[in-house]
Design an enzyme around this catalytic site. Structure first.
Site, PDB file in Angstrom:
ATOM      1  N   VAL A  88       6.619  -1.162  -4.776  1.00 36.88           N
ATOM      2  CA  VAL A  88       6.894  -0.141  -3.758  1.00 36.88           C
ATOM      3  C   VAL A  88       6.761   1.266  -4.345  1.00 36.88           C
ATOM      4  O   VAL A  88       7.029   2.250  -3.668  1.00 36.88           O
ATOM      5  CB  VAL A  88       8.290  -0.343  -3.118  1.00 36.88           C
ATOM      6  CG1 VAL A  88       8.344  -1.671  -2.363  1.00 36.88           C
ATOM      7  CG2 VAL A  88       9.407  -0.287  -4.161  1.00 36.88           C
ATOM      8  N   HIS A 104       4.769  -4.788   0.246  1.00 47.81           N
ATOM      9  CA  HIS A 104       6.220  -4.774   0.477  1.00 47.81           C
ATOM     10  C   HIS A 104       6.760  -3.390   0.825  1.00 47.81           C
ATOM     11  O   HIS A 104       7.961  -3.150   0.724  1.00 47.81           O
ATOM     12  CB  HIS A 104       6.936  -5.349  -0.749  1.00 47.81           C
ATOM     13  CG  HIS A 104       6.602  -6.793  -0.981  1.00 47.81           C
ATOM     14  ND1 HIS A 104       6.660  -7.393  -2.229  1.00 47.81           N
ATOM     15  CD2 HIS A 104       6.183  -7.761  -0.128  1.00 47.81           C
ATOM     16  CE1 HIS A 104       6.295  -8.664  -2.120  1.00 47.81           C
ATOM     17  NE2 HIS A 104       5.994  -8.906  -0.860  1.00 47.81           N
ATOM     18  N   GLY A 169       1.049  -8.920 -14.004  1.00 48.53           N
ATOM     19  CA  GLY A 169       2.487  -8.674 -14.000  1.00 48.53           C
ATOM     20  C   GLY A 169       3.239  -9.222 -12.813  1.00 48.53           C
ATOM     21  O   GLY A 169       4.196  -8.618 -12.357  1.00 48.53           O
TER      22      GLY A 169
END
Length: 223
Positions: A88, A104, A169
């Site tokens: 985010v 998200h 990641g």
């Protein structure tokens, strides 16, 4: 121009000093995740939720993109690069990437609780009483648990056009984001960068066991 689709998660932002999403015990900064990242949590204690995201937002404004973010942006000189991120933060954009889709939501935006289309940039603290022009409370522009992921169809469409898939990641355990790797064309070369990879190598999958900053450099050398 070959199209590289990049899926990124908390691991790429960790090296900029942003804490990863949650600990193994399910807590996020000492809070039960559902208390600060669900519609029910927001309804029960909006001030706790505002405070939680205000702290995240303040922290984000103090950190900078790292080498992995900059290296991905630089790839745009020779490839078409589309980044689909679960993060985010705005570190990809700050590094210069021009095609970034946030699954998200975005920490530096807020939206109306009554109209999801009313979204505005926001860098200050957000509090009870901060309203849209129609008098409705604003909330973090974050996709909480139990809410639909508006960008998922667009993300699937992008993955359908990938020549190369790069995953950085992310544990690939959180759905629907984790399903995206299955939407690339058959036999697409896929690279997975993580210091503790959760998946093993296979025919079209190369695992790079490294941090994001080191792993992206290795990926570029492989290209």
């Amino acid at each position: 121009m070959k199209h590289i689709v990049v899926l990124t998660g908390a691991g790429i932002s960790a090296e900029s000093g942003l804490k990863t999403f949650r600990d193994a015990n399910g807590l996020w900064e000492g809070h039960n995740v559902m208390d600060v990242a669900s519609p029910e949590g927001f309804k029960a204690n909006p001030e706790l939720v505002f405070d939680f995201y205000n702290q995240r937002r303040r922290q984000l404004l103090t950190v900078k993109p790292n080498a992995a973010h900059f290296d991905l942006a630089a790839l745009e000189s020779t490839y078409k690069v589309t980044i689909i991120t679960q993060n985010v933060d705005d570190l990809h954009e700050r590094a210069g990437s021009s095609n970034v889709y946030h699954l998200h939501g975005e920490l530096l935006k807020v939206r109306s609780i009554k109209n999801e289309a009313v979204v505005k940039p926001w860098t200050a603290d957000l509090n009870l009483g901060d309203l849209d022009k129609n008098g409705h409370q604003l909330r973090p522009h974050i996709v909480w648990f139990g809410e639909a992921v508006p960008m998922i169809d667009k993300a699937i469409e992008i993955c359908n056009t990938a020549d190369i898939l790069l995953i950085i990641g992310t544990s690939m355990q959180v759905y629907p984001a984790a399903s995206l790797m299955h939407y690339v064309p058959e036999n697409t070369a896929t690279y997975f960068i993580d210091p503790k990879p959760s998946i093993g190598e296979s025919k079209n999958l190369t695992v790079i066991e490294a941090t994001a900053t080191k792993g992206v450099k290795q990926f570029i050398n492989l290209l």
